[in-house]
Design an enzyme around this catalytic site. Structure first.
Site, PDB file in Angstrom:
ATOM      1  N   ASN A   8       0.856  -1.185  -0.008  1.00  0.00           N
ATOM      2  CA  ASN A   8       0.039  -0.087  -0.052  1.00  0.00           C
ATOM      3  C   ASN A   8       0.838   1.307  -0.062  1.00  0.00           C
ATOM      4  OD1 ASN A   8      -1.851   2.056   0.561  1.00  0.00           O
ATOM      5  ND2 ASN A   8      -2.210   1.119   2.700  1.00  0.00           N
ATOM      6  N   LYS A  10       0.132   4.368  -0.187  1.00  0.00           N
ATOM      7  CA  LYS A  10      -0.536   5.422   0.360  1.00  0.00           C
ATOM      8  C   LYS A  10      -0.323   6.712  -0.506  1.00  0.00           C
ATOM      9  CE  LYS A  10      -0.087   3.158   4.849  1.00  0.00           C
ATOM     10  NZ  LYS A  10       0.046   3.620   6.208  1.00  0.00           N
ATOM     11  N   HIS A  94      -9.567   1.653   5.111  1.00  0.00           N
ATOM     12  CA  HIS A  94      -8.452   1.571   5.743  1.00  0.00           C
ATOM     13  C   HIS A  94      -8.525   2.583   6.837  1.00  0.00           C
ATOM     14  CE1 HIS A  94      -4.272   2.792   6.354  1.00  0.00           C
ATOM     15  NE2 HIS A  94      -3.672   1.451   6.013  1.00  0.00           N
ATOM     16  N   GLU A  96      -6.886   4.770   7.863  1.00  0.00           N
ATOM     17  CA  GLU A  96      -6.521   6.317   7.740  1.00  0.00           C
ATOM     18  C   GLU A  96      -7.651   7.050   6.937  1.00  0.00           C
ATOM     19  OE1 GLU A  96      -2.723   5.658   5.426  1.00  0.00           O
ATOM     20  OE2 GLU A  96      -1.870   5.178   7.378  1.00  0.00           O
ATOM     21  N   GLU A 167      -5.478  -4.943  10.656  1.00  0.00           N
ATOM     22  CA  GLU A 167      -4.478  -3.867  10.925  1.00  0.00           C
ATOM     23  C   GLU A 167      -4.614  -3.084  12.298  1.00  0.00           C
ATOM     24  OE1 GLU A 167      -2.186  -2.567   6.951  1.00  0.00           O
ATOM     25  OE2 GLU A 167      -4.154  -1.254   7.449  1.00  0.00           O
ATOM     26  N   GLY A 173       2.176   2.436  10.702  1.00  0.00           N
ATOM     27  CA  GLY A 173       3.079   3.656  10.487  1.00  0.00           C
ATOM     28  C   GLY A 173       4.231   3.804  11.293  1.00  0.00           C
ATOM     29  N   SER A 209       3.247  -2.043  10.527  1.00  0.00           N
ATOM     30  CA  SER A 209       4.701  -2.026  10.601  1.00  0.00           C
ATOM     31  C   SER A 209       5.473  -3.274  10.181  1.00  0.00           C
ATOM     32  CB  SER A 209       5.323  -1.571  12.188  1.00  0.00           C
ATOM     33  OG  SER A 209       4.773  -0.343  12.344  1.00  0.00           O
ATOM     34  N   GLY A 230       2.717  -1.077   4.314  1.00  0.00           N
ATOM     35  CA  GLY A 230       2.641   0.347   4.030  1.00  0.00           C
ATOM     36  C   GLY A 230       4.189   0.981   3.642  1.00  0.00           C
TER      37      GLY A 230
HETATM   38  P1  PGA Z   1       2.573   0.299   7.574  1.00  0.00           P
HETATM   39  O1  PGA Z   1       1.242   0.586   7.067  1.00  0.00           O
HETATM   40  O2  PGA Z   1       3.128  -0.972   6.978  1.00  0.00           O
HETATM   41  O3  PGA Z   1       3.465   1.779   7.127  1.00  0.00           O
HETATM   42  O4  PGA Z   1       2.324   0.320   9.305  1.00  0.00           O
HETATM   43  C1  PGA Z   1       0.245  -0.355   6.870  1.00  0.00           C
HETATM   44  C2  PGA Z   1      -0.840   0.155   6.272  1.00  0.00           C
HETATM   45  O5  PGA Z   1      -1.366   1.247   6.760  1.00  0.00           O
HETATM   46  O6  PGA Z   1      -1.562  -0.562   5.454  1.00  0.00           O
END
Ligand code: PGA
Length: 257
Positions: A8, A10, A94, A96, A167, A173, A209, A230
């Site tokens: 992803n 983003k 998601h 976010e 998640e 993140g 992460s 991500g």
């Molecule tokens: P991250 O994000 O791997 O940076 O923690 C995962 C996601 O938001 O899908």
């Protein structure tokens, strides 16, 4: 079954050239892996077409999809447009988007339905906002509500399209992923709940992460059918390690009982 690795991106990178270079590099890595996982990348909409032109084995993902096919919806990208572009996986709900764009379980439900109806695979993202201590009771209740509301009245013939990504929001993140044991316990619980809701064979991914160093540990848990990545999906070295780790231990596949 093949594990699923979804990158992803983003709101990254900053240009179409960088997107194409990254996609080509990922394609090159995937090509050299024996017994590879299913790898999808979800770039920003703006770069989807160029990325599509530069990949062959890597499949195309999108980070969202609007629920109406076409029409007067300024700024939206519809599921039909994505389907026509060759997108196979669509992230839906998601955290976010839930946090910054006010997406509700009801809106997410409409998107799951629209994406599945169009023949693509909705990747429904669920996960608790915080975790207190070792007790998983509250996270379980939180995720159960999300699953129940986001999957309400999805017709039986469409259910096989679904993928779920667990998640935990607190793990996204940063550098601190969930422990493999807790992630596996939550995923097992999610599979059981999905079974009760009439979704018996859904792959469930872990996200939050995931990076080169912890992927192997996560994949030792056979119940984890893949990962949603991500930040580390933009770093070739990390993403390569994740893709390679995804081949090493065969996943047990979705729960069928
Ligand atoms: P991250 O994000 O791997 O940076 O923690 C995962 C996601 O938001 O899908």
């Amino acid at each position: 079954m093949k594990r699923i690795v979804i990158g992803n991106w983003k709101c990254n990178p900053g240009s179409v050239q960088e997107s194409v270079a990254l996609a080509e590099a990922i394609e090159g890595i995937l090509f050299r892996i024996t017994n590879p996982p299913e790898v999808a990348i979800a770039p920003p909409f703006l770069f989807l077409d160029a990325v599509r032109e530069s990949v062959h084995d890597v499949v195309l993902g999108a980070q969202d999809a609007f629920w109406a096919p076409l029409g007067a919806y300024t700024g939206e990208i519809s599921f039909r447009q994505l389907k026509n572009l060759g997108v196979r996986y669509v992230l839906v709900g998601h955290s976010e988007r839930r946090a910054h764009l006010g997406e509700t379980n009801e809106l997410i439900r409409q998107k799951v339905l629209a994406v599945a109806k169009a023949g693509m695979r909705p990747v429904l993202c669920v996960g608790e906002k915080k975790r207190e201590g070792k007790n998983l009771r509250a996270p379980r209740a939180f995720v159960k509500k999300q699953l129940t509301e986001c999957l309400l009245d999805i017709p039986a013939p469409l259910r096989a399209k679904l993928v779920v990504a667990y998640e935990p929001v607190w793990a996204i993140g940063g550098t601190k992923a969930d422990t493999p044991a807790d992630a596996a316990e939550m995923i097992l619980y999610i599979k059981e709940e999905l079974g009760k809701l009439g979704f018996p064979a859904v792959p469930v991914l872990y996200g939050g992460s995931v990076h080169g160093q912890n992927a192997k540990g996560l994949f030792k848990e056979q119940v984890i059918d893949g990962v949603l990545v991500g930040g580390a999906s933009l770093k070739l070295k990390d993403f390569r390690m994740i893709m390679e780790a995804a081949t090493e231990v065969p996943a047990e596949g979705p729960k069928t009982s």
